[in-house]
Design a protein around this motif. Structure first.
Motif, PDB file in Angstrom:
ATOM      1  N   ALA A  81       0.831  -1.205   0.000  1.00 52.90           N
ATOM      2  CA  ALA A  81       0.000   0.000   0.000  1.00 52.90           C
ATOM      3  C   ALA A  81       0.867   1.257   0.000  1.00 52.90           C
ATOM      4  CB  ALA A  81      -0.932  -0.003   1.216  1.00 52.90           C
ATOM      5  N   LEU A  82       1.931   1.253   0.802  1.00 48.30           N
ATOM      6  CA  LEU A  82       2.812   2.415   0.864  1.00 48.30           C
ATOM      7  C   LEU A  82       3.503   2.658  -0.471  1.00 48.30           C
ATOM      8  CD1 LEU A  82       4.363   1.902   4.404  1.00 48.30           C
ATOM      9  CD2 LEU A  82       2.927   3.816   3.682  1.00 48.30           C
ATOM     10  N   ARG A  83       3.941   1.603  -1.137  1.00 48.63           N
ATOM     11  CA  ARG A  83       4.593   1.759  -2.440  1.00 48.63           C
ATOM     12  C   ARG A  83       3.622   2.326  -3.482  1.00 48.63           C
ATOM     13  NH1 ARG A  83       9.715  -0.734  -2.928  1.00 48.63           N
ATOM     14  NH2 ARG A  83      10.689  -0.298  -0.912  1.00 48.63           N
ATOM     15  N   LEU A  84       2.396   1.849  -3.469  1.00 51.24           N
ATOM     16  CA  LEU A  84       1.389   2.366  -4.401  1.00 51.24           C
ATOM     17  C   LEU A  84       1.105   3.840  -4.138  1.00 51.24           C
ATOM     18  CD1 LEU A  84      -1.076  -0.667  -4.434  1.00 51.24           C
ATOM     19  CD2 LEU A  84       0.392   0.084  -6.321  1.00 51.24           C
ATOM     20  N   LEU A  85       1.057   4.214  -2.857  1.00 53.10           N
ATOM     21  CA  LEU A  85       0.859   5.620  -2.510  1.00 53.10           C
ATOM     22  C   LEU A  85       2.012   6.469  -3.021  1.00 53.10           C
ATOM     23  CD1 LEU A  85      -0.408   5.174   1.169  1.00 53.10           C
ATOM     24  CD2 LEU A  85      -1.730   6.132  -0.716  1.00 53.10           C
ATOM     25  N   GLY A 150      -4.049   9.752   5.803  1.00 51.08           N
ATOM     26  CA  GLY A 150      -4.426  10.974   6.509  1.00 51.08           C
ATOM     27  C   GLY A 150      -3.481  12.117   6.204  1.00 51.08           C
ATOM     28  N   THR A 151      -2.198  11.797   6.025  1.00 51.32           N
ATOM     29  CA  THR A 151      -1.221  12.824   5.673  1.00 51.32           C
ATOM     30  C   THR A 151      -1.507  13.382   4.282  1.00 51.32           C
ATOM     31  OG1 THR A 151       0.492  11.784   7.039  1.00 51.32           O
ATOM     32  CG2 THR A 151       1.239  13.309   5.346  1.00 51.32           C
ATOM     33  N   GLN A 152      -1.906  12.510   3.363  1.00 51.86           N
ATOM     34  CA  GLN A 152      -2.295  12.984   2.033  1.00 51.86           C
ATOM     35  C   GLN A 152      -3.480  13.942   2.138  1.00 51.86           C
ATOM     36  OE1 GLN A 152      -2.963  10.577  -1.335  1.00 51.86           O
ATOM     37  NE2 GLN A 152      -0.874   9.807  -1.436  1.00 51.86           N
ATOM     38  N   THR A 153      -4.420  13.612   2.991  1.00 58.11           N
ATOM     39  CA  THR A 153      -5.570  14.491   3.167  1.00 58.11           C
ATOM     40  C   THR A 153      -5.137  15.824   3.771  1.00 58.11           C
ATOM     41  OG1 THR A 153      -6.963  12.540   3.534  1.00 58.11           O
ATOM     42  CG2 THR A 153      -7.869  14.665   4.172  1.00 58.11           C
ATOM     43  N   LEU A 154      -4.194  15.771   4.730  1.00 62.34           N
ATOM     44  CA  LEU A 154      -3.665  17.002   5.305  1.00 62.34           C
ATOM     45  C   LEU A 154      -2.909  17.802   4.251  1.00 62.34           C
ATOM     46  CD1 LEU A 154      -3.349  18.633   7.930  1.00 62.34           C
ATOM     47  CD2 LEU A 154      -1.206  17.391   8.332  1.00 62.34           C
ATOM     48  N   VAL A 191       6.535  15.385  -4.021  1.00 67.06           N
ATOM     49  CA  VAL A 191       7.773  14.600  -4.074  1.00 67.06           C
ATOM     50  C   VAL A 191       8.191  14.185  -2.668  1.00 67.06           C
ATOM     51  CG1 VAL A 191      10.252  14.697  -4.545  1.00 67.06           C
ATOM     52  CG2 VAL A 191       8.636  15.538  -6.239  1.00 67.06           C
ATOM     53  N   ARG A 192       8.158  15.130  -1.740  1.00 62.87           N
ATOM     54  CA  ARG A 192       8.555  14.832  -0.361  1.00 62.87           C
ATOM     55  C   ARG A 192       7.679  13.742   0.237  1.00 62.87           C
ATOM     56  NH1 ARG A 192       6.939  18.829   4.283  1.00 62.87           N
ATOM     57  NH2 ARG A 192       5.057  17.609   3.931  1.00 62.87           N
ATOM     58  N   GLU A 193       6.370  13.856   0.046  1.00 65.11           N
ATOM     59  CA  GLU A 193       5.460  12.865   0.608  1.00 65.11           C
ATOM     60  C   GLU A 193       5.645  11.510  -0.074  1.00 65.11           C
ATOM     61  OE1 GLU A 193       3.695  13.238   3.244  1.00 65.11           O
ATOM     62  OE2 GLU A 193       4.203  15.357   3.457  1.00 65.11           O
ATOM     63  N   GLY A 194       5.956  11.521  -1.372  1.00 64.38           N
ATOM     64  CA  GLY A 194       6.190  10.270  -2.077  1.00 64.38           C
ATOM     65  C   GLY A 194       7.416   9.548  -1.554  1.00 64.38           C
ATOM     66  N   ILE A 195       8.481  10.294  -1.297  1.00 68.60           N
ATOM     67  CA  ILE A 195       9.707   9.700  -0.758  1.00 68.60           C
ATOM     68  C   ILE A 195       9.454   9.095   0.617  1.00 68.60           C
ATOM     69  CG2 ILE A 195      12.027  10.222   0.102  1.00 68.60           C
ATOM     70  CD1 ILE A 195      12.235  12.309  -2.139  1.00 68.60           C
ATOM     71  N   GLU A 196       8.716   9.821   1.456  1.00 70.42           N
ATOM     72  CA  GLU A 196       8.422   9.308   2.794  1.00 70.42           C
ATOM     73  C   GLU A 196       7.578   8.036   2.728  1.00 70.42           C
ATOM     74  OE1 GLU A 196       6.740  12.293   5.272  1.00 70.42           O
ATOM     75  OE2 GLU A 196       8.587  13.466   5.391  1.00 70.42           O
ATOM     76  N   ALA A 205       5.487   3.432  11.716  1.00 69.98           N
ATOM     77  CA  ALA A 205       6.028   2.601  10.647  1.00 69.98           C
ATOM     78  C   ALA A 205       5.824   1.140  10.990  1.00 69.98           C
ATOM     79  CB  ALA A 205       7.515   2.896  10.450  1.00 69.98           C
ATOM     80  N   PRO A 206       5.514   0.300   9.975  1.00 64.93           N
ATOM     81  CA  PRO A 206       5.216  -1.096  10.240  1.00 64.93           C
ATOM     82  C   PRO A 206       6.384  -1.798  10.916  1.00 64.93           C
ATOM     83  CG  PRO A 206       4.613  -0.504   7.998  1.00 64.93           C
ATOM     84  CD  PRO A 206       5.392   0.638   8.567  1.00 64.93           C
TER      85      PRO A 206
END
Length: 232
Positions: A81-85, A150-154, A191-196, A205-206
């Motif tokens: 899921a994180l990779r797809l995001l 939620g961060t994407q929504t923020l 870009v920043r959010e994608g890297i994170e 973190a899992p």
């Protein structure tokens, strides 16, 4: 009822809440995206079109969470899921960044958009509440993917503010260059959010415990991983 049964029941309820919030986010962002892109094309606004595309990134984010929690053990799909995001963030950044640079180099004639301004204001009011609920649920679940949603929504809230400033400057002062500048800000944050997301960074973190169905933040000192409902 044993403690393990109670914990499983609680996680089940949190999982259903995560799916409900994802559904609300998907519905809102589909509407927001259609309005933003339509208004952006009409006004020739790169930032407004970019904001609309970000809304569909938000849609994909919500669909990823729904896909993750359709599995019997959602934690097993956490990294996928994180990779797809992350991919969705990078795609957004590439498009908006290119169009913004093109607008700065060759100029842009974005027209004022009252619809865009109204949409930005509406998102500034609505999205923080959805984001807070998503991130709170992500903390409780120990799920970085839910928290990232939620961060994407923020992020959408921040982008609404950037968009609003750009559109208002263009409408009131005729600063058409403010539109592609706002677009570049949107691209940089994406870009920043994608890297994170790609690195699996951020709150909760899992961990091995999470993947086995236990709370991933149980032994963490990270305050953002607290399950205290009073923490923001």
């Amino acid at each position: 009822m044993t403690d393990s049964t109670t914990a499983a029941s609680d996680r089940g309820a949190l999982g259903r809440r995560a799916k409900l919030l994802a559904s609300v986010s998907v519905t809102y962002n589909i509407i927001e995206g259609i309005i933003a892109i339509t208004a952006g094309v009409a006004a020739g606004s790169i930032a407004l079109v970019g904001f609309g595309l970000d809304s569909f990134v938000e849609v994909s984010s919500g669909l990823i969470i729904l896909w993750q929690f359709s599995h019997k053990i959602p934690e097993q799909r956490e990294q996928q899921a994180l990779r797809l995001l992350a991919y969705s963030f990078f795609a957004l950044a590439a498009y908006v960044g290119f169009e913004s640079l093109r607008g700065l180099v060759w100029g842009t004639d974005a027209e004022p958009s009252r619809v865009g301004i109204g949409l930005a204001i509406a998102s500034l009011i609505i999205m923080p509440f959805i984001s807070f609920a998503q991130r709170r649920t992500g903390r409780a679940l120990g799920s970085n993917a839910v928290y990232a949603d939620g961060t994407q929504t923020l992020l959408c809230t921040y982008l609404s503010a950037v968009l609003l400033v750009g559109l208002v400057l263009n409408a009131t002062l005729g600063w058409s260059w403010a539109d592609p500048i706002a677009g570049l800000v949107i691209a940089a944050v994406a870009v920043r959010e994608g890297i994170e997301a790609w690195r699996g960074e951020g709150c909760c973190a899992p961990s091995a415990g999470t993947l086995s169905g236990e709370h991933g933040c149980g032994d963490s000192d990270d305050p953002c991983c607290s399950t205290d409902p009073d923490q923001s």
